[in-house]
Scaffold this motif. Structure first.
Motif, short mmCIF file in Angstrom:
data_model
loop_
_atom_site.label_atom_id
_atom_site.label_comp_id
_atom_site.label_asym_id
_atom_site.label_seq_id
_atom_site.Cartn_x
_atom_site.Cartn_y
_atom_site.Cartn_z
N ILE A 114 0.85 -1.19 0.00
CA ILE A 114 0.00 0.00 0.00
C ILE A 114 0.89 1.24 0.00
N ASN A 115 0.73 2.04 -1.06
CA ASN A 115 1.46 3.31 -1.18
C ASN A 115 0.47 4.45 -0.93
N TYR A 116 0.73 5.23 0.11
CA TYR A 116 -0.17 6.33 0.48
C TYR A 116 0.54 7.66 0.29
N ILE A 117 -0.11 8.58 -0.42
CA ILE A 117 0.41 9.94 -0.61
C ILE A 117 -0.57 10.91 0.03
N SER A 118 -0.10 11.59 1.07
CA SER A 118 -0.94 12.55 1.79
C SER A 118 -0.94 13.88 1.06
N LEU A 119 -2.16 14.43 0.82
CA LEU A 119 -2.26 15.75 0.21
C LEU A 119 -2.05 16.86 1.23
N ALA A 120 -2.59 16.65 2.42
CA ALA A 120 -2.50 17.70 3.44
C ALA A 120 -1.08 17.87 3.95
N ASN A 121 -0.38 16.75 4.10
CA ASN A 121 0.99 16.81 4.63
C ASN A 121 1.82 15.70 4.00
N PRO A 122 2.56 15.99 2.94
CA PRO A 122 3.32 14.97 2.23
C PRO A 122 4.26 14.16 3.11
N THR A 123 4.68 14.71 4.25
CA THR A 123 5.58 13.97 5.13
C THR A 123 4.89 12.79 5.79
N ASN A 124 3.57 12.77 5.75
CA ASN A 124 2.82 11.64 6.31
C ASN A 124 2.65 10.49 5.31
N SER A 125 3.18 10.64 4.11
CA SER A 125 3.09 9.59 3.10
C SER A 125 3.94 8.39 3.51
N PHE A 126 3.56 7.21 3.05
CA PHE A 126 4.33 6.01 3.41
C PHE A 126 4.05 4.87 2.44
N THR A 127 4.89 3.85 2.50
CA THR A 127 4.70 2.59 1.78
C THR A 127 4.83 1.45 2.78
N ARG A 128 3.84 0.55 2.79
CA ARG A 128 3.88 -0.60 3.70
C ARG A 128 3.48 -1.86 2.93
N GLU A 129 4.07 -3.00 3.34
CA GLU A 129 3.72 -4.29 2.74
C GLU A 129 3.14 -5.20 3.81
N PHE A 130 2.19 -6.04 3.36
CA PHE A 130 1.49 -6.93 4.29
C PHE A 130 1.42 -8.34 3.70
N THR A 131 1.46 -9.33 4.59
CA THR A 131 1.27 -10.72 4.21
C THR A 131 0.09 -11.28 5.01
N ILE A 132 -0.46 -12.39 4.55
CA ILE A 132 -1.66 -12.95 5.16
C ILE A 132 -1.38 -13.40 6.60
N ASP A 133 -2.23 -12.93 7.52
CA ASP A 133 -2.18 -13.35 8.93
C ASP A 133 -0.81 -13.15 9.56
N SER A 134 -0.13 -12.05 9.18
CA SER A 134 1.18 -11.76 9.75
C SER A 134 1.05 -11.31 11.20
N ALA A 135 1.95 -11.79 12.04
CA ALA A 135 1.94 -11.38 13.44
C ALA A 135 2.60 -10.01 13.63
N THR A 136 3.55 -9.67 12.74
CA THR A 136 4.27 -8.41 12.89
C THR A 136 3.61 -7.27 12.12
N GLU A 137 2.93 -7.57 11.02
CA GLU A 137 2.21 -6.56 10.24
C GLU A 137 0.79 -7.06 10.00
N PRO A 138 -0.06 -7.01 11.02
CA PRO A 138 -1.42 -7.56 10.88
C PRO A 138 -2.30 -6.70 9.99
N GLY A 139 -3.44 -7.27 9.62
CA GLY A 139 -4.43 -6.52 8.86
C GLY A 139 -4.89 -7.21 7.59
N LEU A 140 -4.04 -8.13 7.04
CA LEU A 140 -4.38 -8.79 5.78
C LEU A 140 -4.86 -10.21 6.05
#
Length: 335
Positions: A184-210
């Motif tokens: 997921i690549n997110y580009i913030s319009l209000a504050n570009p410094t809040n933009s980020f890129t994160r990767e997720f795998t299924i049922d991950s314990a360290t990066e949950p959500g997928l």
């Protein structure tokens, strides 16, 4: 033995004659060939268009080559093989009982079910009950479709559920660690410094959500389940399915994985807008607007300057600006 006039068996009168001699074998073994060790092993999905087909036949009387028939059904094709160029019968070693049938398919199998049936008899005529088994061919990678939020759309939620259908009609999707990766690549319009890129795998314990729902074939990312630091807001979101693989295996016995992998990444994008549209900041208008139906504000400035402020978290599309003054319209850049 002599006939009635004295001629001996195998001779004439006065000769000694000769006995008649013949031989035969008595075999009381009524056991038919016993099929075993079919390959490819039944029930697996193989990433191979032409797997070698093998069947062992156990019989001490060996196999009657002319009796062997192998039938194969696959897709709309039905093939019959006798011992010959494609179907080879290897007799058991001296004193052994294990004969082996080996088929080298002359054409590719199509993805789907492969049904094999073998019939044969041994050299004493004992007929084997036809032996069937089934395996599957799967050479197609998982397919992604139906992204949500849909491509090039706008959502008003800052925590949108992100999903897509991820289906594999053959072996099924491999949901083990790192088999599926979503970026997921997110580009913030209000504050570009809040933009980020994160990767997720299924049922991950360290990066949950997928997660993956096997019954609906749906891959789902829930932002509210993600670890700290994952905050979406007004801006643009690009979603990339980086990789996905299925559970296909390699012949002959399915012991080694040989998955079909997503040929290319699957990408879509959407925007997040939490406002209903631009708002005029009346307090910052020049001249000030009327305070009532009968009280007006005037300006003595020369030349007359008309100014207003528009507020929107999503910023303003300059091409959409239109100002009407006494029936005359102006767009951005007009003089």
């Amino acid at each position: 033995a002599n006939d009635m006039v004295g001629n001996p068996l195998g001779g004439t009168a006065g000769s000694p004659g000769s006995p008649a001699v013949w031989s035969f074998t008595v075999n009381t073994n009524a056991d038919a060939p016993i099929p075993n060790q079919p390959q490819p092993t039944a029930g697996f999905y193989y990433n191979s268009k032409r797997p070698t087909v093998v069947l062992h036949l156990d019989d001490s009387d060996l196999i009657d080559r002319s009796s062997v028939v192998m039938n194969i059904a696959n897709g709309s094709s039905y093939m019959t093989f006798n011992v010959g160029p494609n179907l080879v019968l290897t007799d058991a070693a001296a004193g052994g009982t294990d004969s082996v049938l080996t088929l080298t398919p002359p054409t590719d199998f199509v993805d789907g079910t492969v049904s094999v049936t073998v019939s044969a008899k041994d050299r004493t005529g004992n007929v084997m009950t036809p032996y069937p088994w089934t395996f599957y061919v799967d050479t197609t990678p998982p397919a992604a479709s139906n992204p949500s939020p849909a491509n090039n759309t706008v959502t008003t939620s800052s925590t949108p559920i992100i999903s897509l259908k991820l289906d594999d009609a053959g072996a099924g999707l491999d949901t083990s660690t790192d088999s599926v990766r979503l970026r997921i690549n997110y580009i913030s319009l209000a504050n570009p410094t809040n933009s980020f890129t994160r990767e997720f795998t299924i049922d991950s314990a360290t990066e949950p959500g997928l997660t993956y729902n096997a019954s609906t074939k749906t891959l789902v990312f829930n932002p509210t389940l993600a670890s700290s630091g994952f905050t979406l807001g007004v801006g643009s979101v690009e979603v990339v399915l980086v990789t996905a693989r299925d559970r296909a295996v390699s012949p002959p016995n399915g012991a080694a994985p040989l998955p079909n992998v997503l040929a290319a990444s699957y990408t879509w994008a959407f925007s997040i807008s939490t406002s209903a549209g631009p708002v005029v900041a009346l307090a910052e208008c020049t001249p000030q607007p009327p305070v009532s139906a009968t009280v007006f504000n005037y300006s003595n400035a020369e030349p007359l300057m008309i100014r207003t402020t528009l507020v929107d978290d999503d910023l303003i599309d300059h091409r959409s600006l239109l100002i009407d003054i006494n029936g005359r319209t102006f767009r951005d850049g007009d003089s």
